[in-house]
Design an enzyme around this catalytic site. Structure first.
Site, mmCIF file in Angstrom:
data_model
loop_
_atom_site.group_PDB
_atom_site.id
_atom_site.type_symbol
_atom_site.label_atom_id
_atom_site.label_comp_id
_atom_site.label_asym_id
_atom_site.label_seq_id
_atom_site.Cartn_x
_atom_site.Cartn_y
_atom_site.Cartn_z
ATOM 1 N N ILE A 151 -14.678 11.020 44.892
ATOM 2 C CA ILE A 151 -16.111 11.245 45.018
ATOM 3 C C ILE A 151 -16.542 12.413 44.124
ATOM 4 O O ILE A 151 -16.227 13.575 44.408
ATOM 5 C CB ILE A 151 -16.497 11.521 46.487
ATOM 6 N N GLU A 166 -17.167 2.749 38.778
ATOM 7 C CA GLU A 166 -18.361 1.891 38.812
ATOM 8 C C GLU A 166 -18.040 0.462 38.377
ATOM 9 O O GLU A 166 -18.847 -0.212 37.741
ATOM 10 C CB GLU A 166 -19.485 2.459 37.916
ATOM 11 N N ASP A 176 -11.931 -4.967 33.860
ATOM 12 C CA ASP A 176 -11.569 -6.335 34.225
ATOM 13 C C ASP A 176 -12.464 -6.904 35.317
ATOM 14 O O ASP A 176 -12.782 -8.098 35.312
ATOM 15 C CB ASP A 176 -10.095 -6.392 34.672
#
Length: 407
Positions: free
Chosen positions: A186, A386, A390
């Site tokens: 985070i 994000e 792939d």
């Protein structure tokens, strides 16, 4: 002398043929397509970065330093936070202008752009989009000014590309909610004042705004990063955290809530990654023009020129695509699949350019004084978060075939 003569000859030929001179910094003249306000925003972002971020980035990245007042407060003072939000101390500018901010910040370092992106797209955006007016008035002005720092809690230790499998839970009890669970990777968590956390309430994913100081809430820093070292990354640990009912975002239910935030962030990343690529391209060009081997500049070699040509082509095509996407976004015509295409393209090309630049600089390429290894290591994170390279291919594959290859 030979170079000057060659340039003069080219100018004479182009003058007769009606073609313009080549612009090294803007081959497709994207800047000429910008609105006056967008140019002003871009220049404001560049001025802030040159004055505040660029002088400290090497030391901060090397030693994992961060000054939240300088970064968040400075971005707030420059009017660069939450750029597309209208009101609440935000500039209410275009999506293209927001992309240009991302690009300028990431020319310096992805760590700073990540911190700005999380604050703007993953904290301010959901409060503005999914919150009520009381929540907007309560948190957005402080976030816009950089007086409050925010973070976004979706990823978990065992839930990355599959957020629907999250185990963080919220239960209603005695007029409030109790949250239990862990969030991982985070950005800004160790210093955040406000945390937008996603948890399952009665089996449905909902968004909650947590605040530092709540009992049972801890945000330890992740140590040992070899990427994004100039901004803090951490975890969110929640043990029976009591969250008032008024901190529930009322207009977000299911994965559409966090995915809406991620689409906004991915759009900005598409611009930002190309900023990092531009930095590497210009560093590689400068180095190979100045570095003499076997009696001539490295840049005189066909292999080097081919690499530079590939770099500037990929950057220019990417920026033109981002510009078009920004216009489409403001017209309500941009699909999430197109955002996946751009995030995948930009991060894939950027990391290849950074690695190529590192190679072109030889041994000096691994020294942070020359920037490119720092960008290359940062982009290992940018191509991953994000939505990985792939995973975005699978999102596009579903759009192309109509067949979903993942659950």
């Amino acid at each position: 002398m030979l170079r000057a003569a060659a340039r003069n000859t080219l100018r004479q030929v182009r003058a007769k043929s009606g073609y313009a001179d080549y612009d090294l910094n803007d081959p497709l003249r994207i800047t000429e397509s910008l609105q006056e306000e967008e140019v002003m925003v871009m220049n404001a972002a560049k001025s802030f970065c040159d004055a505040t971020l660029r002088p400290v980035v090497q030391d901060w990245w090397r030693n994992e330093k961060f000054d939240k007042e300088a970064v968040f407060g400075g971005l707030g003072d420059a009017g660069l936070m939450g750029p597309t939000i209208d009101g609440y101390g935000c500039p209410g500018t275009t999506s293209v202008a927001a992309g240009l901010i991302s690009r300028e910040i990431e020319k310096v370092d992805s760590s700073f752009r990540s911190a700005w992106s999380v604050q703007s797209s993953l904290v301010m955006h959901p409060i503005y989009t999914y919150g009520n007016e009381e929540q907007r008035e309560r948190w957005l002005p402080g976030l816009a000014q950089g007086k409050l720092v925010g973070c976004f809690g979706l990823t978990e230790p065992n839930s990355g590309s599959d957020p629907g499998s999250m185990t963080t839970r919220a239960v209603e009890k005695d007029g409030h909610y109790l949250l239990n669970g862990q969030k991982m990777w985070i950005t800004s968590a160790p210093i955040a004042d406000v945390m937008v956390v996603w948890a399952k309430l009665d089996g449905v994913i909902r968004g909650f705004v947590l605040e530092r100081g709540m009992e049972g809430l801890e945000t330890p820093k992740i140590e040992g990063k070899m990427s994004l070292r100039a901004s803090p990354t951490g975890m969110i640990h929640m043990t029976d955290v009591k969250v008032p009912k008024e901190n529930l975002l009322p207009n977000a239910k299911g994965l559409s809530g966090p995915f809406g935030c991620l689409s906004s962030a991915r759009y900005g990343i598409a611009w930002g990654a190309l900023g990092a690529a531009e930095s590497c391209f210009h560093r590689a060009r400068e180095y190979t023009m100045d570095r003499t081997q076997f009696g001539r500049p490295l840049a005189a070699n066909q292999l080097i020129q081919n690499k530079l040509a590939d770099m500037t082509t990929e950057i220019s095509v990417g920026l033109a695509s981002c510009l078009q996407a920004g216009r489409m976004k403001d017209e309500g015509k941009l699909s999430v699949e197109a955002i996946s295409m751009l995030k995948r393209y930009s991060t894939g090309k950027a990391i290849r350019i950074a690695r190529e630049a590192r190679d072109m600089l030889g041994g000096n390429g691994i020294v942070d004084e020359y920037d490119v290894i720092r960008h290359a290591l940062n982009l290992e994170s940018v191509i991953t978060y994000e939505g990985t390279y792939d995973v975005h291919a699978l999102i596009l594959g579903r759009a192309i075939t109509g067949i979903q290859s993942f659950k």
